[in-house]
Design a protein around this motif. Sequence first.
Motif, short mmCIF file in Angstrom:
data_model
loop_
_atom_site.label_atom_id
_atom_site.label_comp_id
_atom_site.label_asym_id
_atom_site.label_seq_id
_atom_site.Cartn_x
_atom_site.Cartn_y
_atom_site.Cartn_z
N MET A 1 0.84 -1.18 0.00
CA MET A 1 0.00 0.00 0.00
C MET A 1 0.89 1.24 0.00
SD MET A 1 -2.87 1.31 2.76
CE MET A 1 -2.29 0.15 3.93
N VAL A 2 0.57 2.16 -0.87
CA VAL A 2 1.32 3.39 -0.99
C VAL A 2 0.84 4.42 0.02
CG1 VAL A 2 1.92 5.27 -2.54
CG2 VAL A 2 1.77 2.96 -3.42
N PHE A 3 -0.48 4.56 0.16
CA PHE A 3 -1.09 5.57 1.01
C PHE A 3 -2.03 4.91 2.01
CE2 PHE A 3 -0.42 7.62 -3.15
CZ PHE A 3 0.51 8.56 -2.77
N ALA A 4 -2.41 5.67 3.03
CA ALA A 4 -3.41 5.20 3.99
C ALA A 4 -4.72 4.95 3.25
CB ALA A 4 -3.61 6.23 5.09
N PRO A 5 -5.54 4.02 3.74
CA PRO A 5 -6.79 3.69 3.03
C PRO A 5 -7.70 4.88 2.78
CG PRO A 5 -6.33 2.05 4.72
CD PRO A 5 -5.31 3.14 4.89
N ASP A 6 -7.83 5.79 3.75
CA ASP A 6 -8.72 6.94 3.53
C ASP A 6 -8.14 7.89 2.48
OD1 ASP A 6 -6.81 7.47 5.63
OD2 ASP A 6 -7.90 9.28 6.14
N THR A 7 -6.82 7.95 2.38
CA THR A 7 -6.19 8.76 1.35
C THR A 7 -6.47 8.16 -0.03
OG1 THR A 7 -4.48 9.57 2.84
CG2 THR A 7 -3.98 9.66 0.49
N GLU A 8 -6.34 6.84 -0.15
CA GLU A 8 -6.62 6.18 -1.42
C GLU A 8 -8.07 6.40 -1.85
OE1 GLU A 8 -5.38 2.14 -1.88
OE2 GLU A 8 -3.34 2.57 -1.20
N ASP B 1 -21.45 19.11 8.73
CA ASP B 1 -22.46 20.03 8.21
C ASP B 1 -21.85 21.19 7.43
OD1 ASP B 1 -21.32 21.23 10.42
OD2 ASP B 1 -23.21 21.96 11.24
N ALA B 2 -20.54 21.14 7.17
CA ALA B 2 -19.90 22.16 6.33
C ALA B 2 -20.44 22.03 4.92
CB ALA B 2 -18.39 21.97 6.34
N PRO B 3 -20.37 23.08 4.12
CA PRO B 3 -20.84 22.99 2.73
C PRO B 3 -20.17 21.82 1.99
CG PRO B 3 -20.40 25.26 3.29
CD PRO B 3 -19.90 24.42 4.44
N LEU B 4 -20.94 21.17 1.14
CA LEU B 4 -20.46 20.00 0.41
C LEU B 4 -19.13 20.26 -0.29
CD1 LEU B 4 -20.85 17.13 -0.70
CD2 LEU B 4 -22.15 18.15 -2.58
N ALA B 5 -19.02 21.33 -1.05
CA ALA B 5 -17.79 21.60 -1.78
C ALA B 5 -16.61 21.80 -0.83
CB ALA B 5 -17.95 22.81 -2.69
N ASP B 6 -16.83 22.38 0.35
CA ASP B 6 -15.75 22.53 1.33
C ASP B 6 -15.30 21.16 1.83
OD1 ASP B 6 -15.87 25.25 1.10
OD2 ASP B 6 -16.75 25.61 3.08
N ARG B 7 -16.26 20.29 2.11
CA ARG B 7 -15.89 18.94 2.58
C ARG B 7 -15.16 18.17 1.50
NH1 ARG B 7 -20.50 16.14 3.54
NH2 ARG B 7 -21.81 17.80 2.78
N MET B 8 -15.66 18.26 0.27
CA MET B 8 -15.02 17.55 -0.84
C MET B 8 -13.63 18.11 -1.12
SD MET B 8 -18.20 17.02 -3.48
CE MET B 8 -17.29 15.94 -4.62
N SER B 9 -13.50 19.43 -1.14
CA SER B 9 -12.19 20.03 -1.44
C SER B 9 -11.19 19.73 -0.34
CB SER B 9 -12.31 21.53 -1.66
OG SER B 9 -12.68 22.21 -0.48
N THR B 10 -11.64 19.71 0.90
CA THR B 10 -10.73 19.44 2.00
C THR B 10 -10.25 17.99 1.97
OG1 THR B 10 -11.77 21.13 3.34
CG2 THR B 10 -10.47 19.50 4.51
N GLU B 11 -11.16 17.05 1.72
CA GLU B 11 -10.72 15.65 1.61
C GLU B 11 -9.74 15.49 0.47
OE1 GLU B 11 -13.35 12.38 1.91
OE2 GLU B 11 -14.50 13.30 3.51
N ALA B 12 -10.05 16.12 -0.66
CA ALA B 12 -9.13 16.04 -1.80
C ALA B 12 -7.80 16.67 -1.46
CB ALA B 12 -9.76 16.74 -3.01
N ALA B 13 -7.82 17.85 -0.86
CA ALA B 13 -6.59 18.55 -0.52
C ALA B 13 -5.74 17.76 0.48
CB ALA B 13 -6.90 19.94 0.03
N MET B 14 -6.38 17.14 1.47
CA MET B 14 -5.64 16.33 2.45
C MET B 14 -4.97 15.14 1.75
SD MET B 14 -6.03 17.70 5.54
CE MET B 14 -5.85 16.38 6.72
N ALA B 15 -5.70 14.50 0.84
CA ALA B 15 -5.13 13.36 0.11
C ALA B 15 -3.99 13.83 -0.80
CB ALA B 15 -6.21 12.66 -0.69
N LEU B 16 -4.22 14.94 -1.50
CA LEU B 16 -3.17 15.46 -2.38
C LEU B 16 -1.95 15.91 -1.59
CD1 LEU B 16 -5.49 17.37 -4.85
CD2 LEU B 16 -4.08 15.36 -5.39
N ALA B 17 -2.16 16.41 -0.38
CA ALA B 17 -1.02 16.77 0.47
C ALA B 17 -0.16 15.55 0.75
CB ALA B 17 -1.51 17.41 1.77
N ASP B 18 -0.79 14.40 1.01
CA ASP B 18 -0.03 13.16 1.21
C ASP B 18 0.75 12.78 -0.04
OD1 ASP B 18 -0.85 12.88 3.82
OD2 ASP B 18 -2.27 11.27 3.43
#
Length: 181
Positions: free
Chosen positions: A1-8, A108-125
């Motif tokens: 595994m290259v990344f943590a499961p939630d990152t993948e 309960d944060a706006p959908l795009a904020d939640r999606m962008s943050t998850e993407a950004a956290m994964a991309l940071a890894d």
Amino acid sequence: MVFAPDTEVALRTVVNLINTAANGREGLATLEDLDAFLAAEGFSGGRRRDNAELESVLELRRELAAVWTADEDAAVDTVNRLLRDANALPQLMKHDGWDWHLHATAPDAPLADRMSTEAAMALADVIRGKEMDRMRTCESEDCDAAVLDLSRNRSKRYCDTGNCANRAHVAAYRARQAAAN
């Protein structure tokens, strides 16, 4: 595994989001399309279910598509801005059958904020691990879909949106057969 499961999972969601606009088609034209996408990706949390929410996800898709082919410095700039704009505050969470993993926004944060943050956290890894070369574009001549290569030997060349790999292999086989005759 290259990344943590939630990152993948987050990276696959990024690829799937980008690829909703691959090859000149629009896979997120309606709120129903967005509902289906989020259900398929297992995305939880609050929703407004309005056109503004859809537009914010489409804007995020454009930004993530640009990051997918960006150099490291440009990717870092976008990742940092996405985290800043969402007021990200990383926390460990456990929900929906997932063990401990990172979230950086409230459910309960706006959908795009939640999606962008998850993407950004994964991309940071990805960036921290010097693994940006795993973010590619399909090598098929008639396809522009994003490809995430999580293989050990870094050999994935084609997308999962169609039959690109199969078509390439069939064409190569036919070329070999023609050359042999």
